[in-house]
Design a protein around this motif. Structure first.
Motif, PDB file in Angstrom:
ATOM      1  N   THR A 173       3.192  -3.758  13.271  1.00 22.90           N
ATOM      2  CA  THR A 173       3.912  -3.139  14.384  1.00 22.90           C
ATOM      3  C   THR A 173       3.635  -3.794  15.728  1.00 22.90           C
ATOM      4  O   THR A 173       4.106  -3.323  16.751  1.00 22.90           O
ATOM      5  N   THR A 174       2.887  -4.873  15.744  1.00 18.26           N
ATOM      6  CA  THR A 174       2.506  -5.513  17.007  1.00 18.26           C
ATOM      7  C   THR A 174       3.711  -5.871  17.875  1.00 18.26           C
ATOM      8  O   THR A 174       4.766  -6.242  17.373  1.00 18.26           O
ATOM      9  N   GLU A 175       3.511  -5.724  19.169  1.00 17.78           N
ATOM     10  CA  GLU A 175       4.491  -6.198  20.155  1.00 17.78           C
ATOM     11  C   GLU A 175       3.891  -7.351  20.962  1.00 17.78           C
ATOM     12  O   GLU A 175       4.428  -7.736  21.990  1.00 17.78           O
ATOM     13  N   ALA A 176       2.773  -7.900  20.484  1.00 15.57           N
ATOM     14  CA  ALA A 176       2.014  -8.896  21.253  1.00 15.57           C
ATOM     15  C   ALA A 176       2.848 -10.122  21.624  1.00 15.57           C
ATOM     16  O   ALA A 176       2.581 -10.762  22.640  1.00 15.57           O
ATOM     17  N   ASP A 177       3.861 -10.457  20.817  1.00 13.74           N
ATOM     18  CA  ASP A 177       4.671 -11.635  21.121  1.00 13.74           C
ATOM     19  C   ASP A 177       5.768 -11.370  22.148  1.00 13.74           C
ATOM     20  O   ASP A 177       6.323 -12.305  22.708  1.00 13.74           O
ATOM     21  N   ILE A 178       6.096 -10.099  22.381  1.00 14.14           N
ATOM     22  CA  ILE A 178       7.163  -9.806  23.343  1.00 14.14           C
ATOM     23  C   ILE A 178       6.661  -9.104  24.603  1.00 14.14           C
ATOM     24  O   ILE A 178       7.333  -9.123  25.622  1.00 14.14           O
ATOM     25  N   LEU A 179       5.471  -8.487  24.517  1.00 14.26           N
ATOM     26  CA  LEU A 179       4.930  -7.779  25.669  1.00 14.26           C
ATOM     27  C   LEU A 179       3.424  -8.002  25.763  1.00 14.26           C
ATOM     28  O   LEU A 179       2.725  -7.916  24.762  1.00 14.26           O
ATOM     29  N   ARG A 227      19.535   6.209  12.055  1.00 13.48           N
ATOM     30  CA  ARG A 227      20.669   5.295  12.191  1.00 13.48           C
ATOM     31  C   ARG A 227      20.724   4.766  13.618  1.00 13.48           C
ATOM     32  O   ARG A 227      20.407   5.471  14.583  1.00 13.48           O
ATOM     33  N   ARG A 228      21.151   3.521  13.710  1.00 19.29           N
ATOM     34  CA  ARG A 228      21.340   2.909  15.023  1.00 19.29           C
ATOM     35  C   ARG A 228      22.581   3.518  15.654  1.00 19.29           C
ATOM     36  O   ARG A 228      23.573   3.749  14.977  1.00 19.29           O
ATOM     37  N   THR A 229      22.521   3.767  16.952  1.00 16.13           N
ATOM     38  CA  THR A 229      23.669   4.352  17.651  1.00 16.13           C
ATOM     39  C   THR A 229      24.408   3.330  18.499  1.00 16.13           C
ATOM     40  O   THR A 229      25.532   3.592  18.923  1.00 16.13           O
ATOM     41  N   GLY A 230      23.763   2.204  18.789  1.00 17.28           N
ATOM     42  CA  GLY A 230      24.358   1.228  19.697  1.00 17.28           C
ATOM     43  C   GLY A 230      24.187   1.621  21.158  1.00 17.28           C
ATOM     44  O   GLY A 230      24.517   0.853  22.052  1.00 17.28           O
ATOM     45  N   LYS A 231      23.659   2.828  21.400  1.00 16.83           N
ATOM     46  CA  LYS A 231      23.415   3.270  22.782  1.00 16.83           C
ATOM     47  C   LYS A 231      22.095   2.678  23.244  1.00 16.83           C
ATOM     48  O   LYS A 231      21.064   2.852  22.604  1.00 16.83           O
ATOM     49  N   THR A 232      22.139   1.980  24.366  1.00 17.75           N
ATOM     50  CA  THR A 232      20.936   1.331  24.867  1.00 17.75           C
ATOM     51  C   THR A 232      20.588   1.825  26.259  1.00 17.75           C
ATOM     52  O   THR A 232      21.432   2.367  26.985  1.00 17.75           O
ATOM     53  N   SER A 233      19.331   1.639  26.609  1.00 19.22           N
ATOM     54  CA  SER A 233      18.851   1.920  27.957  1.00 19.22           C
ATOM     55  C   SER A 233      17.975   0.748  28.375  1.00 19.22           C
ATOM     56  O   SER A 233      17.379   0.075  27.529  1.00 19.22           O
ATOM     57  N   PRO A 234      17.914   0.481  29.671  1.00 18.28           N
ATOM     58  CA  PRO A 234      17.196  -0.713  30.128  1.00 18.28           C
ATOM     59  C   PRO A 234      15.687  -0.601  29.938  1.00 18.28           C
ATOM     60  O   PRO A 234      15.118   0.487  30.017  1.00 18.28           O
ATOM     61  N   PHE A 235      15.059  -1.729  29.675  1.00 18.42           N
ATOM     62  CA  PHE A 235      13.603  -1.795  29.658  1.00 18.42           C
ATOM     63  C   PHE A 235      13.137  -1.734  31.113  1.00 18.42           C
ATOM     64  O   PHE A 235      13.765  -2.338  31.980  1.00 18.42           O
ATOM     65  N   PRO A 236      12.034  -1.026  31.396  1.00 17.27           N
ATOM     66  CA  PRO A 236      11.574  -0.900  32.800  1.00 17.27           C
ATOM     67  C   PRO A 236      10.855  -2.161  33.305  1.00 17.27           C
ATOM     68  O   PRO A 236       9.652  -2.157  33.526  1.00 17.27           O
ATOM     69  N   TYR A 237      11.627  -3.243  33.441  1.00 23.89           N
ATOM     70  CA  TYR A 237      11.056  -4.477  33.984  1.00 23.89           C
ATOM     71  C   TYR A 237      10.439  -4.191  35.345  1.00 23.89           C
ATOM     72  O   TYR A 237      11.000  -3.450  36.146  1.00 23.89           O
ATOM     73  N   GLY A 238       9.277  -4.764  35.586  1.00 25.31           N
ATOM     74  CA  GLY A 238       8.616  -4.594  36.881  1.00 25.31           C
ATOM     75  C   GLY A 238       7.650  -3.424  36.914  1.00 25.31           C
ATOM     76  O   GLY A 238       6.876  -3.301  37.849  1.00 25.31           O
ATOM     77  N   ASP A 239       7.696  -2.531  35.907  1.00 29.11           N
ATOM     78  CA  ASP A 239       6.764  -1.404  35.846  1.00 29.11           C
ATOM     79  C   ASP A 239       5.718  -1.743  34.788  1.00 29.11           C
ATOM     80  O   ASP A 239       5.942  -1.551  33.593  1.00 29.11           O
ATOM     81  N   GLU A 240       4.582  -2.264  35.228  1.00 27.91           N
ATOM     82  CA  GLU A 240       3.582  -2.778  34.299  1.00 27.91           C
ATOM     83  C   GLU A 240       2.882  -1.688  33.503  1.00 27.91           C
ATOM     84  O   GLU A 240       2.105  -1.981  32.595  1.00 27.91           O
ATOM     85  N   ARG A 241       3.163  -0.405  33.800  1.00 28.97           N
ATOM     86  CA  ARG A 241       2.623   0.668  32.962  1.00 28.97           C
ATOM     87  C   ARG A 241       3.162   0.543  31.539  1.00 28.97           C
ATOM     88  O   ARG A 241       2.576   1.052  30.595  1.00 28.97           O
ATOM     89  N   GLY A 292       3.968  -2.473  30.160  1.00 25.97           N
ATOM     90  CA  GLY A 292       3.699  -3.809  29.659  1.00 25.97           C
ATOM     91  C   GLY A 292       4.337  -4.880  30.516  1.00 25.97           C
ATOM     92  O   GLY A 292       5.125  -4.596  31.426  1.00 25.97           O
ATOM     93  N   VAL A 293       3.989  -6.117  30.224  1.00 24.95           N
ATOM     94  CA  VAL A 293       4.517  -7.279  30.941  1.00 24.95           C
ATOM     95  C   VAL A 293       5.387  -8.052  29.957  1.00 24.95           C
ATOM     96  O   VAL A 293       4.881  -8.721  29.052  1.00 24.95           O
ATOM     97  N   PRO A 294       6.714  -7.955  30.109  1.00 23.90           N
ATOM     98  CA  PRO A 294       7.628  -8.593  29.153  1.00 23.90           C
ATOM     99  C   PRO A 294       7.458 -10.107  29.106  1.00 23.90           C
ATOM    100  O   PRO A 294       7.256 -10.754  30.133  1.00 23.90           O
ATOM    101  N   GLN A 295       7.564 -10.656  27.888  1.00 28.46           N
ATOM    102  CA  GLN A 295       7.470 -12.099  27.682  1.00 28.46           C
ATOM    103  C   GLN A 295       8.855 -12.709  27.440  1.00 28.46           C
ATOM    104  O   GLN A 295       8.966 -13.883  27.117  1.00 28.46           O
ATOM    105  N   ARG A 296       9.884 -11.892  27.561  1.00 29.66           N
ATOM    106  CA  ARG A 296      11.264 -12.370  27.420  1.00 29.66           C
ATOM    107  C   ARG A 296      12.166 -11.467  28.263  1.00 29.66           C
ATOM    108  O   ARG A 296      11.773 -10.375  28.648  1.00 29.66           O
ATOM    109  N   ASP A 297      13.385 -11.946  28.541  1.00 25.88           N
ATOM    110  CA  ASP A 297      14.241 -11.232  29.499  1.00 25.88           C
ATOM    111  C   ASP A 297      15.381 -10.449  28.848  1.00 25.88           C
ATOM    112  O   ASP A 297      16.290  -9.992  29.536  1.00 25.88           O
TER     113      ASP A 297
END
Length: 178
Positions: free
Chosen positions: A38-44, A145-159, A161-166
């Motif tokens: 379940t690691t997110e180490a490569d993306i955050l 099931r996937r809904t296709g409804k998305t919400s933005p990742f909180p870029y800039g809020d380091e609480r 994590g620090v994203p490694q991709r945009d």
């Protein structure tokens, strides 16, 4: 509550906060997380949560932070939040060394049962980072099931994590609860 699998489920208390933060961090961040899938180490990088965020969930009136223990050791947790006709499932973490043996399946099944019985909800909702194909596939095998409804990742809020991709965003997954 005890289960046949030797697991004890209970609501987290304020004294559990530090252990819960350590569990969540170990499941998602840094080299320790690479022991599980379940690691997110490569993306955050950076933190996944903090004591303030966990304490907020523990204290929230329409929320519970389910703590799962095996042999007196905390091995998993998840957040359940009552939101009208559905419950939100979040902060799901399984200790990396305990992954792959059915513990996650047991935790999510118990969370769904509790949400249904406690709040009478008909759906469970969750948000997953949309690029986490392996994780989304795991939830789909559990009936989400996937809904296709998305919400933005909180870029800039380091609480969060620090994203490694945009290209990070959250996708809403939904499961009907029988």
């Amino acid at each position: 509550m005890d289960t046949a699998a030797g697991l004890t489920f209970r609501d987290a208390t304020e004294t559990d906060v530090d252990a819960l933060v350590a569990l969540v961090e170990s499941a998602y961040r840094g080299d320790a997380s690479r022991a599980g899938w379940t690691t997110e180490a490569d993306i955050l990088e950076g933190q996944r949560t903090d004591p303030e965020g966990v304490l907020e969930v523990v204290k929230a009136p329409d929320s519970r932070l389910l703590t799962v223990e095996r042999d007196g050791r905390m091995v998993a947790c998840c957040q359940l939040e009552h939101r009208g006709d559905h419950a939100y499932f979040g902060m799901f973490a399984v200790s990396p060394t305990q992954q792959g043996g059915g513990l996650g399946k047991a935790v999510i099944a118990e969370a769904e049962r509790l949400a249904r019985e406690t709040w009478g909800v008909t759906e469970m909702h969750m948000t997953v980072i949309s690029v986490r194909d392996d994780l989304i596939a795991w939830y789909e095998r559990r009936g989400y099931r996937r809904t296709g409804k998305t919400s933005p990742f909180p870029y800039g809020d380091e609480r969060f994590g620090v994203p490694q991709r945009d290209d990070l965003e959250f996708e809403l997954l939904v499961k009907e609860l029988a």
